[in-house]
Write an enzyme that holds these catalytic residues in place. Structure first.
Site, short mmCIF file in Angstrom:
data_model
loop_
_atom_site.label_atom_id
_atom_site.label_comp_id
_atom_site.label_asym_id
_atom_site.label_seq_id
_atom_site.Cartn_x
_atom_site.Cartn_y
_atom_site.Cartn_z
N GLY A 1 6.78 5.01 8.09
CA GLY A 1 5.62 5.31 8.16
C GLY A 1 6.03 6.21 9.68
N GLU B 1 9.89 15.70 15.19
CA GLU B 1 9.96 15.68 14.09
C GLU B 1 9.57 16.70 13.46
OE1 GLU B 1 8.73 12.20 11.54
OE2 GLU B 1 10.72 11.66 11.01
N LYS C 1 0.87 -1.45 0.31
CA LYS C 1 0.31 -0.41 -0.03
C LYS C 1 0.74 1.42 0.18
CE LYS C 1 -2.22 2.77 2.59
NZ LYS C 1 -1.89 4.53 2.13
N GLU D 1 10.18 0.54 10.43
CA GLU D 1 10.60 1.86 10.28
C GLU D 1 10.32 3.16 10.74
OE1 GLU D 1 13.88 1.39 9.34
OE2 GLU D 1 14.28 -0.94 9.30
N CYS E 1 14.45 10.32 6.67
CA CYS E 1 13.30 9.96 7.96
C CYS E 1 14.73 10.48 9.16
CB CYS E 1 12.48 9.19 8.38
SG CYS E 1 14.38 7.79 7.07
P1 NAP Z 1 2.30 8.07 8.56
O1 NAP Z 1 1.07 9.34 8.19
O2 NAP Z 1 2.67 7.39 9.05
O3 NAP Z 1 1.41 7.08 6.80
C1 NAP Z 1 2.64 6.14 6.54
C2 NAP Z 1 1.81 5.97 5.55
O4 NAP Z 1 1.05 4.71 6.69
C3 NAP Z 1 1.21 5.58 4.68
O5 NAP Z 1 0.38 4.48 3.54
C4 NAP Z 1 -0.83 6.28 5.29
O6 NAP Z 1 -1.52 5.87 4.26
C5 NAP Z 1 -0.43 4.18 5.89
N1 NAP Z 1 -1.35 4.56 7.30
C6 NAP Z 1 -2.03 5.69 7.67
N2 NAP Z 1 -3.11 5.41 9.21
C7 NAP Z 1 -2.79 3.88 8.94
C8 NAP Z 1 -2.82 2.70 9.66
N3 NAP Z 1 -4.22 2.99 10.63
N4 NAP Z 1 -2.87 1.54 9.25
C9 NAP Z 1 -1.78 1.31 8.39
N5 NAP Z 1 -1.76 2.37 7.58
C10 NAP Z 1 -1.88 3.44 7.48
O7 NAP Z 1 3.73 8.41 7.61
P2 NAP Z 1 3.76 9.53 6.41
O8 NAP Z 1 3.46 11.05 6.91
O9 NAP Z 1 3.18 8.97 5.14
O10 NAP Z 1 5.89 9.67 6.67
C11 NAP Z 1 6.56 10.15 6.95
C12 NAP Z 1 6.45 9.33 8.62
O11 NAP Z 1 7.84 7.85 7.80
C13 NAP Z 1 8.41 10.02 9.23
O12 NAP Z 1 7.51 10.27 10.23
C14 NAP Z 1 9.28 9.65 8.86
O13 NAP Z 1 9.70 10.32 9.83
C15 NAP Z 1 8.53 8.12 8.49
N6 NAP Z 1 9.57 7.24 7.60
C16 NAP Z 1 10.62 6.67 8.30
C17 NAP Z 1 11.51 5.82 7.58
C18 NAP Z 1 12.78 4.77 7.76
O14 NAP Z 1 13.04 4.52 7.17
N7 NAP Z 1 12.20 4.84 9.06
C19 NAP Z 1 11.23 6.03 5.97
C20 NAP Z 1 10.66 6.70 5.61
C21 NAP Z 1 9.69 7.89 6.37
P3 NAP Z 1 -1.95 7.73 3.36
O15 NAP Z 1 -1.28 7.31 2.68
O16 NAP Z 1 -3.46 7.77 3.78
O17 NAP Z 1 -1.04 8.27 5.36
#
Ligand code: NAP
Ligand code: MG
Length: 516
Positions: free
Chosen positions: A271, A424, A219, A293, A327
């Site tokens: 995420g 963050e 997804k 992650e 991230c």
């Molecule tokens: P997010 O809001 O957590 O979303 C990540 C993914 O999860 C999206 O596809 C999102 O759908 C989905 N999602 C949302 N709620 C969910 C639920 N209840 N159950 C399952 N899936 C769900 O994060 P983001 O804002 O897209 O990304 C930024 C974050 O990612 C930052 O905190 C960053 O640090 C982190 N990140 C970490 C790494 C690493 O390797 N550690 C790498 C890249 C990014 P939607 O698209 O609808 O929101």
């Protein structure tokens, strides 16, 4: 050489649509009351002709593009213009169920029975097709995500191909990765990824899963689904057996339906920490394996004996390029007190030279923030930093009239208790503070709920080793920053996640490894 009419028109419209004024003469950029020279370049726009975007983008299930059962679609926006690029299908529970069933069938009947050598051949083919279509992938990624073409073209897409090549090489050698142990694939893997590196995160997830013999339901993030769907076309062209990879687009509810599906064997999530915690709770008590992650608040530690100009470029690369949408962004800067004032002055001059604007322009350093909601969130956190008493600096560069843009900026004289030192921000915002001893630097760097990455800058190798060994971060870069390689495991401490991706460690997350 005379330009053709078409080319002349393109250059003219490029001029109109870029914020970088098209003068070749040096212009004055205001930095901290002093002036720095900023050379203006003629616009150099990457053409979008290479990309064909379907108006309506369907789900990818069983090797075919299929309508969502609800018939519902949502828009995806180009954040550099605020305009709609296309519509994307919204998968509901029924679609997710179909995708999981299809992946299960492909696992049982085809993929788990195939030899590692054969699986590797598919992965090599996919890697080569990614290289052949690299420009198209990079332009589409920039259009849907807002990141500068320089980043998508030179960093993201080459790393995507590298991940498939690397894991293709492992597919028939897995027993050598875990000598003396018995290994087996896990089954069907549900993968949920964010918007900051849409293609690269898809590659980090799909390549090791397939190399290890699992099938996948992925997804992508709601705002950046298009490049994953182009990857699906590449899977078709590579002849990947139907159902081995399925892509269900949608928002958080689609992700939740996938994570909660009873017939998946593993969840791999990248995420936010917030959603990671929800997923950890959902998976607790089931037999599903889980890797997370998550977010970060990574620190650079710069000692007085470091090569300061090199360190400055590392800081710029770590937080400003790619809009801070990384991230492991180096979002905290810890400076040894003796060099702090000089370094902050250098930083002011350098960020005044950064070019914010059209991400398709090859000169652009900082592109668009991925969505209006993210831009608002960054704005609120900057205001909070000002309210808490941080010393704020941003250059007075012009921003495009349309789209979602944020100037690079930083706060100095910030303490560890400030919100902007702890949360963050995920934007081009840096928090600067100082230290007197190496021990103080380590304590400050570790004073965070996260632990994804860190950067140590010093001329003394022994000092770097000593400090790096005390940092609670999954990756520590020495005299460099944000360097990635598929063979190097990546992952976090504490609230930055569970498990590692990449390298041999990453393979073990997609295998059942037991003693013989
Ligand atoms: P997010 O809001 O957590 O979303 C990540 C993914 O999860 C999206 O596809 C999102 O759908 C989905 N999602 C949302 N709620 C969910 C639920 N209840 N159950 C399952 N899936 C769900 O994060 P983001 O804002 O897209 O990304 C930024 C974050 O990612 C930052 O905190 C960053 O640090 C982190 N990140 C970490 C790494 C690493 O390797 N550690 C790498 C890249 C990014 P939607 O698209 O609808 O929101
Ligand atoms: Mg978009």
């Amino acid at each position: 050489m005379k330009m053709t009419n078409k080319r002349a028109q393109k250059r003219a419209s490029a001029k109109a649509s870029t914020t970088n004024v098209s003068k070749f003469a040096p212009a004055k950029a205001v930095a901290g009351g002093k002036s720095a020279v900023k050379f203006e370049y003629a616009p150099s726009l990457e053409s979008t002709d290479i990309v064909q975007i379907e108006k309506r983008n369907r789900l990818f299930i069983g090797g075919k593009f299929v309508e969502p059962t609800s018939g519902r679609y949502f828009p995806t926006i180009n954040p550099a213009t605020g305009e709609r690029l296309a519509e994307v299908a919204e998968a509901n529970e029924k679609d997710v169920d179909l995708a999981v069933k299809t992946a299960r069938q492909a696992y049982e009947q085809i993929w788990s029975k195939m030899s590692g050598k054969e699986r590797g051949r598919y992965l090599f083919r996919i890697a080569r097709l990614i290289q052949e279509r690299a420009r198209e992938l990079a332009v589409l990624e920039t259009m849907d995500n807002g990141k500068p073409i320089r980043e998508s073209r030179d960093i993201d897409v080459p790393l995507v191909a590298a991940h498939f090549f690397y894991h293709a090489g492992w597919a028939d050698k897995l027993e050598y990765a875990f000598p003396g142990q018995s290994i087996a694939p896990l089954g069907v893997v549900g993968q949920v990824i964010p918007w900051n590196f849409p293609l690269l995160m898809a590659a980090w997830k799909i390549a090791p899963a397939l190399a290890c013999g699992n099938t996948v339901v992925l997804k992508p993030a709601e705002t950046t689904s298009l490049s994953a769907l182009l990857l699906a076309q590449i899977f078709q062209d590579a002849g990947l057996p139907e159902g081995v990879v399925n892509i269900v687009t949608g928002a958080g509810a689609t992700g939740a339906a996938l994570v909660n599906h009873p017939d998946i064997n593993k969840v791999a999530f990248t995420g936010s920490t917030e959603v990671g915690k929800i997923i950890a709770r959902a998976v607790a008590g089931t037999k599903k394996r889980l890797t997370l992650e998550l977010g970060g608040k990574s620190a650079h530690i710069i000692f007085e004996d470091a090569a300061l100009d090199q360190a400055l470029e590392g800081v710029i690369n770590g937080i400003y390029f790619n809009q801070g949408h990384v991230c492991c962004a180096g979002s905290r800067l810890l400076l040894e007190e003796s060099i702090a004032n000089d370094f902050v002055e250098k930083l002011k001059k350098r960020i005044a030279q950064l070019r914010v604007g059209n991400p398709l322009d090859k000169n652009t350093d900082i592109g668009a923030i991925n969505s209006e909601a993210e831009l608002k969130k960054i704005g609120k956190l900057i205001q909070l930093g000002k309210d808490e008493g941080g010393e704020f600096f941003e250059p007075k560069c012009a921003l495009p009239e349309k789209g979602y843009f944020q100037r690079p900026c930083f706060f100095s004289n910030v303490s560890s208790s400030f919100t902007l030192s702890r949360v963050e921000i995920f934007g081009p915002v840096l928090a600067v503070s100082t230290f007197r001893t190496a021990q103080e630097a380590v304590v400050k760097a570790n004073d965070t709920p996260y632990g994804l990455a860190a950067g140590v800058w010093s001329e003394k190798g022994a000092k770097i080793h000593k400090v790096a060994g005390q940092l609670k971060a999954g990756v520590v870069w020495a005299n460099t920053y944000n360097k990635f390689d598929p063979s190097a495991p990546f992952g976090g401490y504490n609230e930055s996640g569970w498990g590692r991706e990449g390298g041999r460690h990453g393979l073990s997350a997609y295998l059942d490894v037991r003693g013989k």
